[in-house]
Design a protein around this motif. Sequence first.
Motif, mmCIF file in Angstrom:
data_model
loop_
_atom_site.group_PDB
_atom_site.id
_atom_site.type_symbol
_atom_site.label_atom_id
_atom_site.label_comp_id
_atom_site.label_asym_id
_atom_site.label_seq_id
_atom_site.Cartn_x
_atom_site.Cartn_y
_atom_site.Cartn_z
ATOM 1 N N UNK A 104 7.977 8.607 7.739
ATOM 2 C CA UNK A 104 6.563 7.633 7.650
ATOM 3 C C UNK A 104 5.995 7.629 9.101
ATOM 4 N N UNK A 105 4.594 7.411 9.160
ATOM 5 C CA UNK A 105 3.927 7.328 10.354
ATOM 6 C C UNK A 105 2.827 6.395 10.590
ATOM 7 N N UNK A 106 2.702 5.571 11.228
ATOM 8 C CA UNK A 106 1.665 4.265 11.509
ATOM 9 C C UNK A 106 0.453 5.195 11.784
ATOM 10 N N UNK A 107 -0.747 5.048 11.283
ATOM 11 C CA UNK A 107 -2.025 5.871 11.528
ATOM 12 C C UNK A 107 -2.996 4.940 11.723
ATOM 13 N N UNK A 108 -4.147 5.174 12.349
ATOM 14 C CA UNK A 108 -5.517 4.557 12.106
ATOM 15 C C UNK A 108 -6.386 5.454 11.373
ATOM 16 N N UNK A 109 -7.183 4.869 10.452
ATOM 17 C CA UNK A 109 -8.312 5.596 9.654
ATOM 18 C C UNK A 109 -9.549 5.157 10.044
ATOM 19 N N UNK A 110 -10.333 6.241 10.359
ATOM 20 C CA UNK A 110 -11.940 6.100 10.633
ATOM 21 C C UNK A 110 -12.775 6.729 9.606
ATOM 22 N N UNK A 111 -13.956 5.880 9.460
ATOM 23 C CA UNK A 111 -14.833 6.444 8.466
ATOM 24 C C UNK A 111 -16.119 5.927 8.865
#
Length: 382
Positions: A104-111
């Motif tokens: 697993x990996x922590x991510x930032x999501x942009x839209x």
Amino acid sequence: MTSSSALFPSRKAVLWFIVSTVWLSCTLAVGAVASNTSEKLARVKDIASIEGIRDNQLVGYGIVVGLQGTGDSQQTTFPTQTLASTLLRMGVSVPAGAIRVQNLAAVFVAATLPPFARSGTKLDITVSSAGDARSLEGGLLLMTPLYGADGKIYAQAQGPLVVGGYAISINGNIKQMNHPNTARVPFGAIVERAVPLDIEGKSQFSLLLNDADFRSAEAVADAINSSLKRSAAHPLDSRRVILSVSPGEEVPAFLAEVESIEVPIYPRAKVIVNERTGTVVIGGRVVLQPVSILHGGLAVNVVSEFQVSQPGPFSDGKTKVVQQTNVDAFDKPVNRIELKQGATVDDLVRSLQTIGASARDVISILQAMKSAGALEAEIEVL
């Protein structure tokens, strides 16, 4: 009785009259074409936008699962904390310190939330690693709320990741292509809350020019009034043009007609300089004044060599490493460039190429020309 030569002109006179008429017509035609081609036209929608009708940025934090041992390491603690919180919401209580996973990996999501987006509209999202994950290839983004600038949730994101690269590590050897820590999810987010924006019934709109210019604002207003055959636009300042909607007129149809109107544009003379990459872009409207440029350079080379000092046989000396430093300075000859009246940007570029000037030299020369008043343009450093 008059002679026939007096009543009728000679053949030479007729021929000269015809040639003169054709020459005058061609001259006028060329002049008209030149005047038309010198004026650049662009649609209103390409150089301006309607105030209030805009995009909104969304961002969220989540986790990506399903990675093949390429996720965050155990030194990155917040992914395991996020996983523990997610499991707790699902009824599974596991201490964060007891989790040992690398999938697993922590991510930032942009839209980007477009204008007039309603509940159920699907958006593309970009996912980027927030920890030390080697690759997001094959991962699945779990449900992640996307927040606006006001802290409210406007969309939910989830879906399999599409990675445009890869990273392979075997026995310390790494092979990487592109950026495997950033991925896309087409239509990976669904809008849950719409941004309130109602244009029905409004009688005025503000047209915002991308580049502030009084002449362009005046030209835009004149072109709109000429096309609509009424006084529907007037410039307020160098960037804003006020649009007035007639009573009973459909607002979408009015805005669509305004945005499709072609208007003359008057771009500023600019020279774009990128110091990091050494890129120089010179616009075609840049005017050069007569100037003489002398360009040279001083090169200093410092070379350090390490030599071994070996003592003689049967002596008490010790072997030591001695550093020898040589300094050489070379003064390059001066190169001369002369730009006469009417010189163009192409002449300047050709002259700089002739003397072998590098991109850094060109940047220095342009800045010096601007200071000397020989370059009538705005220099923008990126």
